[in-house]
Design an enzyme around this catalytic site. Sequence first.
Site, short mmCIF file in Angstrom:
data_model
loop_
_atom_site.label_atom_id
_atom_site.label_comp_id
_atom_site.label_asym_id
_atom_site.label_seq_id
_atom_site.Cartn_x
_atom_site.Cartn_y
_atom_site.Cartn_z
N LYS A 44 4.61 3.59 -3.64
CA LYS A 44 5.99 4.02 -3.41
C LYS A 44 6.26 5.42 -3.93
O LYS A 44 6.74 6.29 -3.21
CB LYS A 44 6.89 2.99 -4.11
CG LYS A 44 8.32 3.37 -4.27
CD LYS A 44 9.07 2.19 -4.86
CE LYS A 44 8.66 1.88 -6.28
NZ LYS A 44 9.46 2.58 -7.27
N THR A 45 5.91 5.63 -5.18
CA THR A 45 6.16 6.92 -5.79
C THR A 45 5.35 8.00 -5.08
O THR A 45 5.80 9.12 -4.88
CB THR A 45 5.79 6.89 -7.28
OG1 THR A 45 6.34 5.72 -7.84
CG2 THR A 45 6.34 8.09 -7.99
N ASP A 83 14.85 7.36 -5.09
CA ASP A 83 13.85 6.43 -5.59
C ASP A 83 14.55 5.19 -6.16
O ASP A 83 15.72 5.26 -6.52
CB ASP A 83 13.03 7.13 -6.70
CG ASP A 83 11.76 6.37 -7.00
OD1 ASP A 83 11.43 5.44 -6.25
OD2 ASP A 83 11.10 6.71 -8.00
N GLU A 84 13.86 4.09 -6.24
CA GLU A 84 14.41 2.85 -6.82
C GLU A 84 15.79 2.53 -6.23
O GLU A 84 16.75 2.26 -6.95
CB GLU A 84 14.53 2.96 -8.35
CG GLU A 84 13.28 3.42 -9.06
CD GLU A 84 12.24 2.32 -9.22
OE1 GLU A 84 12.39 1.26 -8.58
OE2 GLU A 84 11.27 2.54 -9.97
N GLN A 101 12.36 -6.15 -6.59
CA GLN A 101 12.29 -5.59 -7.93
C GLN A 101 13.66 -5.15 -8.43
O GLN A 101 13.77 -4.35 -9.35
CB GLN A 101 11.33 -4.40 -7.96
CG GLN A 101 9.89 -4.81 -7.76
CD GLN A 101 8.95 -3.65 -8.03
OE1 GLN A 101 8.89 -3.13 -9.13
NE2 GLN A 101 8.21 -3.24 -7.02
N ARG A 139 2.77 -5.82 -12.62
CA ARG A 139 2.36 -4.65 -13.42
C ARG A 139 0.86 -4.67 -13.65
O ARG A 139 0.28 -3.68 -14.07
CB ARG A 139 3.05 -4.62 -14.80
CG ARG A 139 4.56 -4.45 -14.82
CD ARG A 139 5.04 -3.35 -13.95
NE ARG A 139 5.40 -3.88 -12.63
CZ ARG A 139 5.59 -3.11 -11.58
NH1 ARG A 139 5.44 -1.82 -11.66
NH2 ARG A 139 5.92 -3.63 -10.41
#
Length: 758
Positions: free
Chosen positions: A51-52, A239-240, A270, A619
């Site tokens: 994603k990033t 983002d997010e 998330q 994670r």
Amino acid sequence: MDDPFSLDDPEPGPVPEVLPPWLDALNPEQRLAVTTTEGPVLVLSGAGTGKTRVLTCRLAYLLATRPVRPWRILAVTFTNKAAREMRERAAALIGPDAEQVWLGTFHALGVRLLRRHGERVGLRPGFTILDTDDQVRLLKQIMEVENLDLKRWQPAVAMSLIQRWKDRGLCFDALPADAPGRDFAAGRLPDLYRQYQERLLVVNAVDFGDLLLHGLTLFTKHPDVLAEVGGQFQYILVDEYQDTNVAQYLWLRLLARAHGNLCCVGDDDQSIYSWRGAAVGNILRFEQDFPGATVVRLERNYRSTSTILAAASGLIGHNKARMGKDLRAADETRDPGAPITVWGVWDGAEEARRVVEEAEALQRAGEPLNSMAILVRVGFQTREFEERLIVSGTPYRVIGGPRFYERQEIRDALAYLRLAAQPDDSLAFERVVNTPRRGLGPTTIQILNRVARLERISLPEAARRVVETDELRPAARRSLRAFLEDLSRWRALADGLDPAALCGTILDESGYVDMWRADKAPDAEGRVENLKELVGALKEFDSLIGFLEHVSLVMDNEARAAEDALTLMTLHGAKGLEFDTVFLPGWEEELFPHRRALEENGVEGLEEERRLAYVGLTRARRRVFISFAGSRRVFADWRSCLPSRFLDELPPEVVETDTARGLVGSGAQGLSNAPGGWGRVGGPGTVSGEGGIRRPSPGWSAPPTRPTPASAFKAGDRVSHESFGLGTVREVSGDRLDIAFDTAGPRKVMAAFVTLAR
DNA sequence: GAGGAATTGATTTTT
DNA sequence: TCAATTCCTC
């Protein structure tokens, strides 16, 4: 940082004919997300799907290939740390051009906006940004003056309700009837909100919510401001996105209205910040709000083993409200990896011991501690692990503990600095007026506060007036006058001196450092050290104002990642990070899912907890160890716990359990996939439906009598037995003890039924 | 008003 | 448990 509003707007360079090579490294979906530059784009991204990377590449792509002028791109991240990282990554792709982007949090952008147009919403230059502590104190002041019963009107509770309204973009004059907490304390809360807001303007301050709320007011009531800012940013990247609150969502809608070039990246699975006002609905509604949106799903996971992915998918599949993504390993031929290990242990101490032993074993096998993390649900869980890690001498770092700028002594020192920069800072004044002791106690403060409220002036201003009257007793009056003189002297110094020297002078002259030096409390020494560190930090800034702004926005302290250490943090703090090995302790009902999440939000709360569990699992790159304890010490006494329902929701085939005998079910039957699952601890627990609270059945609330191995005893020990009372050990043979009981005489008993007496 | 003693009561998650 | 209030004396 860069100022988006001061346009230095050279023509962009020529568009390169060859696409940048790093595009080739992307998979087709990622590439689509990066290169679709017209119209709205929603990237639904699972955990570990890059994603990033996509966001960074898109940023670089826009800068490198589009005729977009510098400073015309707005990239919004959730934390300052994320912004920093994205800038570094983009710079690695395209070099210094990456600087020409406005990159930061909504709040940071809000500050810039208010610096420029704040006077339109009643702010004066040099306004201060209040943190939570100051907000509550301000509210408390208002309540005191208004004579509200502080017992029932807890300021912190009222404050959190007001903040929730703000997160939803609600001004006090526009509260709908169903606003949360509206009927709190007989409907006085909207009233309190209004007074709080008035008071904020008088003391020339904003709180975190205002940074967004004032922005909305500017955009809606002043079309020219919206035109200016909206016209400024031709492309917006977020983002997010699942964690944006309503106020932020409204910002985006307004800013992107003209061109629709909005690219949001997020994962509805998330979303873990709804308690802070984040609305998952934002992401679910995207396609309606921005018609014609390109929706890209990223489902190839590059991070975790297929076993971990199966566990995470199985778990999150129990959530109803989701957009549905199918996470799968990018490389399906890869080794499926170790099963998820579930440990059932007797108590928190054993849990800590076990986790640390495993971490050490992995370290001996060549794994760096940096690649391991213990992720807990609530902050105080870290303590037990810290104690254990200290005993074993394993290096560790706690992320997100009490932060440097939140320490008492630092906040006091900052208050002094604020007073030097801003003579009318009421909150700072109140904080330090009697620190160190100057004989200006509650009575004096009350008088000042009353005057300040009645005259609608700041507290320092009120002090300046009162000192000229004879309202105060002579001693207090003299002391207050001296303090005011000190203040104006420091203020005069502020212009000439550099911030570090000024800070040193003030801390010295005010007697603040001396106060801590004279303090005999064990932590006083550390506080003096912290103050020195503060002066050191100030050396990097050349203006006091700049430093204060930095502090109020960038509250995160630099993590020192240099040495090899085990990471200890909350699940919330772990968002966006990854580790080879992840330990997830405390999977027990009431702790995880947390009781309050269920009580306050029922099924929705449960689903958010489940998402948090999902975040925890995903994670991990290679190994996950989950544990639960049969009982935990809560405050002074023991409480027995049921294993978390989330354990039942993990697909049994990827789980391997290792549970203490007698802890779950009966003996070897205690497997997770046994009928009845984990819920059988100490007899049937009561479950009241999905979203309900499970409680251990009555009768299981006795303190745990953990079987002690016979080897723990030696002849001469004083011990206690449930039926025979106190006695003295005469001999140890096998797992039996020969004990001379004080009243029951000599007997041989199983060591498991005996505990050491003190 | 200061300082020590006694009592209480609280624990999600944080830009 | 432990930190933060409140209470109590000086």
